[in-house]
Design a protein around this motif. Sequence first.
Motif, PDB file in Angstrom:
ATOM      1  N   UNK A  50       0.910  -0.630   0.024  1.00  0.00           N
ATOM      2  CA  UNK A  50       0.215  -0.259  -0.056  1.00  0.00           C
ATOM      3  C   UNK A  50       0.860   1.295   0.115  1.00  0.00           C
ATOM      4  N   UNK A  51       2.013   1.511   0.259  1.00  0.00           N
ATOM      5  CA  UNK A  51       3.408   2.267  -0.535  1.00  0.00           C
ATOM      6  C   UNK A  51       2.469   3.498  -1.451  1.00  0.00           C
ATOM      7  N   UNK A  52       2.133   3.257  -2.764  1.00  0.00           N
ATOM      8  CA  UNK A  52       1.463   3.893  -3.538  1.00  0.00           C
ATOM      9  C   UNK A  52       0.281   4.512  -3.258  1.00  0.00           C
ATOM     10  N   UNK A  53      -0.514   4.330  -1.724  1.00  0.00           N
ATOM     11  CA  UNK A  53      -1.656   4.763  -1.489  1.00  0.00           C
ATOM     12  C   UNK A  53      -1.017   7.003  -1.070  1.00  0.00           C
ATOM     13  N   UNK A  54       0.383   6.352  -0.728  1.00  0.00           N
ATOM     14  CA  UNK A  54       0.382   7.997  -0.368  1.00  0.00           C
ATOM     15  C   UNK A  54       1.883   8.690  -1.309  1.00  0.00           C
ATOM     16  N   UNK A 140      12.626  13.403   5.938  1.00  0.00           N
ATOM     17  CA  UNK A 140      11.974  11.834   5.448  1.00  0.00           C
ATOM     18  C   UNK A 140      10.892  11.702   6.901  1.00  0.00           C
ATOM     19  N   UNK A 141      11.968  12.272   8.201  1.00  0.00           N
ATOM     20  CA  UNK A 141      11.398  11.756   9.694  1.00  0.00           C
ATOM     21  C   UNK A 141      10.009  12.661   8.987  1.00  0.00           C
ATOM     22  N   UNK A 142      10.156  14.036   8.911  1.00  0.00           N
ATOM     23  CA  UNK A 142       8.469  14.795   9.097  1.00  0.00           C
ATOM     24  C   UNK A 142       7.962  13.283   7.771  1.00  0.00           C
ATOM     25  N   UNK A 143       7.990  13.181   7.100  1.00  0.00           N
ATOM     26  CA  UNK A 143       7.043  12.330   6.041  1.00  0.00           C
ATOM     27  C   UNK A 143       6.702  11.023   6.624  1.00  0.00           C
ATOM     28  N   UNK A 144       7.442  10.340   6.997  1.00  0.00           N
ATOM     29  CA  UNK A 144       6.887   9.740   7.937  1.00  0.00           C
ATOM     30  C   UNK A 144       5.710   9.563   9.168  1.00  0.00           C
ATOM     31  N   UNK A 145       5.802  10.834   9.455  1.00  0.00           N
ATOM     32  CA  UNK A 145       5.121  11.766  10.529  1.00  0.00           C
ATOM     33  C   UNK A 145       3.937  11.486   9.731  1.00  0.00           C
ATOM     34  N   UNK A 146       3.563  12.163   8.341  1.00  0.00           N
ATOM     35  CA  UNK A 146       2.731  12.424   8.216  1.00  0.00           C
ATOM     36  C   UNK A 146       2.353  11.841   7.283  1.00  0.00           C
ATOM     37  N   UNK A 147       3.044  10.555   6.924  1.00  0.00           N
ATOM     38  CA  UNK A 147       2.413   9.116   6.864  1.00  0.00           C
ATOM     39  C   UNK A 147       1.188   8.516   6.900  1.00  0.00           C
ATOM     40  N   UNK A 148       1.879   8.463   8.662  1.00  0.00           N
ATOM     41  CA  UNK A 148       0.675   8.185   9.812  1.00  0.00           C
ATOM     42  C   UNK A 148      -0.323   8.641   9.935  1.00  0.00           C
ATOM     43  N   UNK A 149      -0.369  10.386   9.892  1.00  0.00           N
ATOM     44  CA  UNK A 149      -1.461  10.856  10.042  1.00  0.00           C
ATOM     45  C   UNK A 149      -2.284  10.901   9.105  1.00  0.00           C
ATOM     46  N   UNK A 150      -1.830  10.488   7.598  1.00  0.00           N
ATOM     47  CA  UNK A 150      -2.775  10.668   6.129  1.00  0.00           C
ATOM     48  C   UNK A 150      -3.407   9.169   6.320  1.00  0.00           C
ATOM     49  N   UNK A 151      -3.164   8.119   7.106  1.00  0.00           N
ATOM     50  CA  UNK A 151      -3.064   6.466   6.945  1.00  0.00           C
ATOM     51  C   UNK A 151      -4.552   6.922   8.656  1.00  0.00           C
ATOM     52  N   UNK A 152      -4.094   7.499   9.244  1.00  0.00           N
ATOM     53  CA  UNK A 152      -5.509   7.969  10.649  1.00  0.00           C
ATOM     54  C   UNK A 152      -6.874   8.648  10.532  1.00  0.00           C
ATOM     55  N   UNK A 161      -5.320   1.134   1.932  1.00  0.00           N
ATOM     56  CA  UNK A 161      -4.337   0.123   2.364  1.00  0.00           C
ATOM     57  C   UNK A 161      -5.099  -0.831   2.501  1.00  0.00           C
ATOM     58  N   UNK A 162      -5.963  -0.656   3.470  1.00  0.00           N
ATOM     59  CA  UNK A 162      -6.941  -2.072   3.918  1.00  0.00           C
ATOM     60  C   UNK A 162      -7.926  -2.971   2.557  1.00  0.00           C
ATOM     61  N   UNK A 163      -7.625  -2.421   1.578  1.00  0.00           N
ATOM     62  CA  UNK A 163      -7.849  -2.891   0.067  1.00  0.00           C
ATOM     63  C   UNK A 163      -6.499  -3.630  -0.577  1.00  0.00           C
ATOM     64  N   UNK A 164      -5.585  -2.770   0.069  1.00  0.00           N
ATOM     65  CA  UNK A 164      -4.321  -4.297  -0.602  1.00  0.00           C
ATOM     66  C   UNK A 164      -4.301  -5.374   0.038  1.00  0.00           C
ATOM     67  N   UNK A 165      -4.712  -5.136   1.252  1.00  0.00           N
ATOM     68  CA  UNK A 165      -4.807  -6.648   2.269  1.00  0.00           C
ATOM     69  C   UNK A 165      -5.734  -7.259   1.566  1.00  0.00           C
ATOM     70  N   UNK A 166      -6.812  -6.321   1.541  1.00  0.00           N
ATOM     71  CA  UNK A 166      -7.671  -7.722   1.091  1.00  0.00           C
ATOM     72  C   UNK A 166      -7.579  -8.107  -0.564  1.00  0.00           C
TER      73      UNK A 166
END
Length: 299
Positions: A50-54, A140-152, A161-166
């Motif tokens: 699901x990396x491409x979701x970001x 990149x550290x700031x980018x990681x913070x933003x990925x967590x925020x975006x997912x939530x 992301x959940x569809x990629x698991x499914x």
Amino acid sequence: MARVVLVHGIAQQYEGPESLGLTLGAALRDGVQLAAKLTLEPAEVACAFYGNAFIEEGTRADDLPPWDAKHVQMGLEAELLDAWFQRAAELEPSIPPLDEEGTRNLKAAATSRALQVEWVRARLNGLAKAEFFQGVAKRFLVGELKQVTRYLDEPPTWQAARAAVAEQIGADTRVIVAHSLGSVVAYEALCENPDWPVTDLVTVGSPLGLPLIFQRLSPLPSDGLGAWPEGVLRWTNVADRGDIVALVESLGPLFAPGPHGPVEDKTITNGVKMHDFARYLTAPKTGTAIATGLQQPPA
């Protein structure tokens, strides 16, 4: 379809399902073989990507903006940064103590933009000295913070992301092994799909116990306890005590127990790569948990 599905964490936008699957699948097969003498074929392991979701369609990680302290948003991003910093400071004496201005609390910093940037910069500078984040540029550290925020916070992101698991779940899938933010993705996907044939969840390097994430889970915790994913028989959580992301290493007390008891928490040591997914996968405790799910009869 695969018997085991891997779910990666953040900062994988450089990768793809095949490249990640080759590396992580080999590590998982090694771990299961070393721990339980169980041989898996490559086709029995798949990677939910699901990396491409970001990233925007048609772009790659080279398009990452030159983020710095002024781009960290107050709220979840700042809280997560502070949690990482406080845990790193506990674990690593190399991180210098903050001066009086740097120790300013988040509530006080929120009163002015200048104070916010100062507050964030002090923590980014401290984390840059941590062995855990060695070699990670601040942007990149700031980018990681933003990925967590975006997912939530962004429905299109968590839905993708959940569809990629499914997409990787089939009639033969018995075990999901999820790392870092991927453990949140996998947990929520399992809660949404109680009809999946998955009997075992193995989380590694997981932030599920971190209050600012735990309190935002879907479904929301009830009476202080997170829901047990219906359909899952066993849940094993593995954490390196030096893993800053796995801030709360024991999930058992935080989630309702399942059919065979509470989450089984295990600790390991991954050497200098505390949060590395591959090292978690080759650990005997992880391999044993995966093998248990594969060797038990389905529900």
